[in-house]
Design an enzyme around this catalytic site. Sequence first.
Site, mmCIF file in Angstrom:
data_model
loop_
_atom_site.group_PDB
_atom_site.id
_atom_site.type_symbol
_atom_site.label_atom_id
_atom_site.label_comp_id
_atom_site.label_asym_id
_atom_site.label_seq_id
_atom_site.Cartn_x
_atom_site.Cartn_y
_atom_site.Cartn_z
ATOM 1 C CD GLU A 19 24.508 13.462 3.617
ATOM 2 O OE1 GLU A 19 24.990 14.365 3.294
ATOM 3 O OE2 GLU A 19 26.151 12.908 3.987
ATOM 4 C CE1 TYR A 51 29.700 2.611 -1.641
ATOM 5 C CE2 TYR A 51 31.740 3.148 -1.019
ATOM 6 C CZ TYR A 51 30.688 2.334 -2.069
ATOM 7 O OH TYR A 51 31.564 0.878 -2.551
ATOM 8 C CB ALA A 53 36.049 3.953 4.728
ATOM 9 C CG HIS A 77 26.518 10.271 0.016
ATOM 10 N ND1 HIS A 77 27.176 10.597 1.118
ATOM 11 C CD2 HIS A 77 25.663 10.623 -0.566
ATOM 12 C CE1 HIS A 77 25.816 11.595 1.309
ATOM 13 N NE2 HIS A 77 25.045 11.657 0.155
ATOM 14 C CG ASP A 109 35.477 11.400 5.226
ATOM 15 O OD1 ASP A 109 36.297 12.737 4.998
ATOM 16 O OD2 ASP A 109 34.551 12.096 5.651
ATOM 17 C CG HIS A 150 39.345 19.526 1.641
ATOM 18 N ND1 HIS A 150 40.297 18.410 1.211
ATOM 19 C CD2 HIS A 150 38.477 18.718 1.458
ATOM 20 C CE1 HIS A 150 40.117 17.589 1.311
ATOM 21 N NE2 HIS A 150 38.952 16.856 1.723
ATOM 22 C CE LYS A 166 35.168 17.976 -6.465
ATOM 23 N NZ LYS A 166 35.402 17.318 -5.799
HETATM 24 P P1 FAD Z 1 38.652 16.118 -3.743
HETATM 25 O O1 FAD Z 1 37.389 16.548 -4.491
HETATM 26 O O2 FAD Z 1 39.366 14.911 -4.633
HETATM 27 O O3 FAD Z 1 39.336 16.795 -3.234
HETATM 28 C C1 FAD Z 1 40.127 16.642 -2.736
HETATM 29 C C2 FAD Z 1 41.307 16.798 -2.104
HETATM 30 O O4 FAD Z 1 41.942 16.856 -2.723
HETATM 31 C C3 FAD Z 1 41.587 18.370 -2.200
HETATM 32 O O5 FAD Z 1 42.313 19.268 -1.041
HETATM 33 C C4 FAD Z 1 41.666 19.131 -3.332
HETATM 34 O O6 FAD Z 1 41.931 20.352 -4.015
HETATM 35 C C5 FAD Z 1 42.672 18.217 -4.368
HETATM 36 N N1 FAD Z 1 42.305 17.272 -5.092
HETATM 37 C C6 FAD Z 1 41.199 17.318 -5.855
HETATM 38 N N2 FAD Z 1 41.062 16.930 -7.310
HETATM 39 C C7 FAD Z 1 42.579 16.638 -7.634
HETATM 40 C C8 FAD Z 1 43.580 16.376 -8.110
HETATM 41 N N3 FAD Z 1 42.441 15.950 -9.292
HETATM 42 N N4 FAD Z 1 44.216 16.159 -8.637
HETATM 43 C C9 FAD Z 1 45.302 16.514 -7.518
HETATM 44 N N5 FAD Z 1 44.791 17.259 -6.190
HETATM 45 C C10 FAD Z 1 42.962 17.345 -6.453
HETATM 46 N N6 FAD Z 1 32.859 10.646 2.531
HETATM 47 C C11 FAD Z 1 33.019 9.573 2.772
HETATM 48 O O7 FAD Z 1 33.383 8.856 2.535
HETATM 49 N N7 FAD Z 1 31.372 9.156 1.992
HETATM 50 C C12 FAD Z 1 30.139 9.672 2.449
HETATM 51 O O8 FAD Z 1 29.038 9.249 2.242
HETATM 52 C C13 FAD Z 1 30.510 11.460 2.470
HETATM 53 N N8 FAD Z 1 29.741 12.734 1.888
HETATM 54 C C14 FAD Z 1 29.237 13.652 1.820
HETATM 55 C C15 FAD Z 1 28.434 14.085 1.619
HETATM 56 C C16 FAD Z 1 29.068 15.568 1.350
HETATM 57 C C17 FAD Z 1 27.725 16.545 0.799
HETATM 58 C C18 FAD Z 1 30.489 16.125 1.565
HETATM 59 C C19 FAD Z 1 30.563 17.707 1.446
HETATM 60 C C20 FAD Z 1 31.475 15.144 1.917
HETATM 61 C C21 FAD Z 1 31.250 13.951 2.162
HETATM 62 N N9 FAD Z 1 32.001 12.843 2.041
HETATM 63 C C22 FAD Z 1 31.540 11.754 2.575
HETATM 64 C C23 FAD Z 1 33.312 13.730 2.793
HETATM 65 C C24 FAD Z 1 34.441 14.082 1.204
HETATM 66 O O9 FAD Z 1 34.916 12.726 1.115
HETATM 67 C C25 FAD Z 1 35.757 14.371 2.437
HETATM 68 O O10 FAD Z 1 35.141 15.715 2.354
HETATM 69 C C26 FAD Z 1 36.561 13.652 1.445
HETATM 70 O O11 FAD Z 1 37.733 14.722 1.847
HETATM 71 C C27 FAD Z 1 37.166 14.758 -0.162
HETATM 72 O O12 FAD Z 1 36.537 14.436 -0.788
HETATM 73 P P2 FAD Z 1 35.700 15.698 -2.278
HETATM 74 O O13 FAD Z 1 34.841 14.754 -3.293
HETATM 75 O O14 FAD Z 1 35.886 17.094 -1.844
HETATM 76 O O15 FAD Z 1 37.743 15.224 -2.469
#
Ligand code: FAD
Length: 300
Positions: A19, A51, A53, A77, A109, A150, A166
């Site tokens: 990455e 990617y 914000a 991403h 994030d 998370h 998902k």
């Molecule tokens: P989600 O799957 O949406 O989960 C977030 C929270 O909401 C969790 O607590 C989950 O339990 C809850 N949740 C999930 N789905 C639902 C639903 N349908 N209804 C209600 N609650 C729900 N961030 C960036 O900004 N840019 C990047 O490029 C980036 N790259 C990353 C690469 C990797 C490999 C990883 C692991 C993370 C990366 N992140 C990045 C960080 C990521 O965006 C954060 O961890 C973010 O806080 C959560 O993303 P997620 O896709 O897991 O969110």
Amino acid sequence: MAAIRFSDRMRERMTLSFEVFPPKTEAGWKKLPGVIDDLVSFHPDYISCTYGAGGSNVGMNEAVLQLIGKKVTACTHFTCIAARKESVREQLSRYLEEGIEHVLALRGDYPRGWSETGGEFDHASDLVHFIREEFGDRFEIAVAAAPGGHVECRSEDEDISFLRLKQDLGADYIITQLCYDLEQFKVWREKLDKAGITIPIDVGIMPVTTKHGVMTQCFSHNACAVPRDLALVLTHHWFDKDPDGNEIPEVKAAFREEGLNYSADLLNRYLKLGIHGIHLYALNRSSDVREVLERSGFHV
Ligand code: FAD
């Protein structure tokens, strides 16, 4: 359909991926082609690019993906931050035109001070759903997951149920958030099994090279557990400033040395568990990647 499907490949053999992120300085941009060449020399299956914000760095993300795409498969991403259906449709179409068929669908994030995405998608699951509805199987879709849960989740079980959602909506594989605690990973993986989550898991590993880096990565966003063996690395080199507050280079170097050995060992311990893929957070530092792979004896 995406020409290459890493989820299929991961079911046959383990994959290796890296990455990178769009550099923030001119010097970083100058170095980037060399960094990508170095990373490609380790024969990764793919290299992904972060990617920012709200698509704040979208042009730069695309420039990096183009550099990657000349050498190896690129994965972008993509986040929900400030994302609207029309803009997502447009941007993902552009990725496809540029030959990018792999996307890591994330919530993103929250920018500092935000407590919601500020767009038409609240969660990564919404994005997965939209991508599948709009583009069928033209993209292979990865999603993120945090072993142990998370940071915002109300319970690990609930977090896993959203991961299952998902998968049900069309995610092809998982890339994990950093997890230094293998016991936590093992328990989490068993829970995924029980929840019927069958898509492959690409394990994210962040090389340990600086005290500040570990602390930031573990605690700024993630509440990542620090097991005893990693705590020891931190403790051994904690006092890294002289009484005037100047950094002591020898302590920094010793931290890096022990941290790289720790990271190589961590990689090997993950390999012994039998995982689908290793996703090294290269952070644009190919020398760290080289050290970790070589010290671990990984087939470079
Ligand atoms: P989600 O799957 O949406 O989960 C977030 C929270 O909401 C969790 O607590 C989950 O339990 C809850 N949740 C999930 N789905 C639902 C639903 N349908 N209804 C209600 N609650 C729900 N961030 C960036 O900004 N840019 C990047 O490029 C980036 N790259 C990353 C690469 C990797 C490999 C990883 C692991 C993370 C990366 N992140 C990045 C960080 C990521 O965006 C954060 O961890 C973010 O806080 C959560 O993303 P997620 O896709 O897991 O969110």
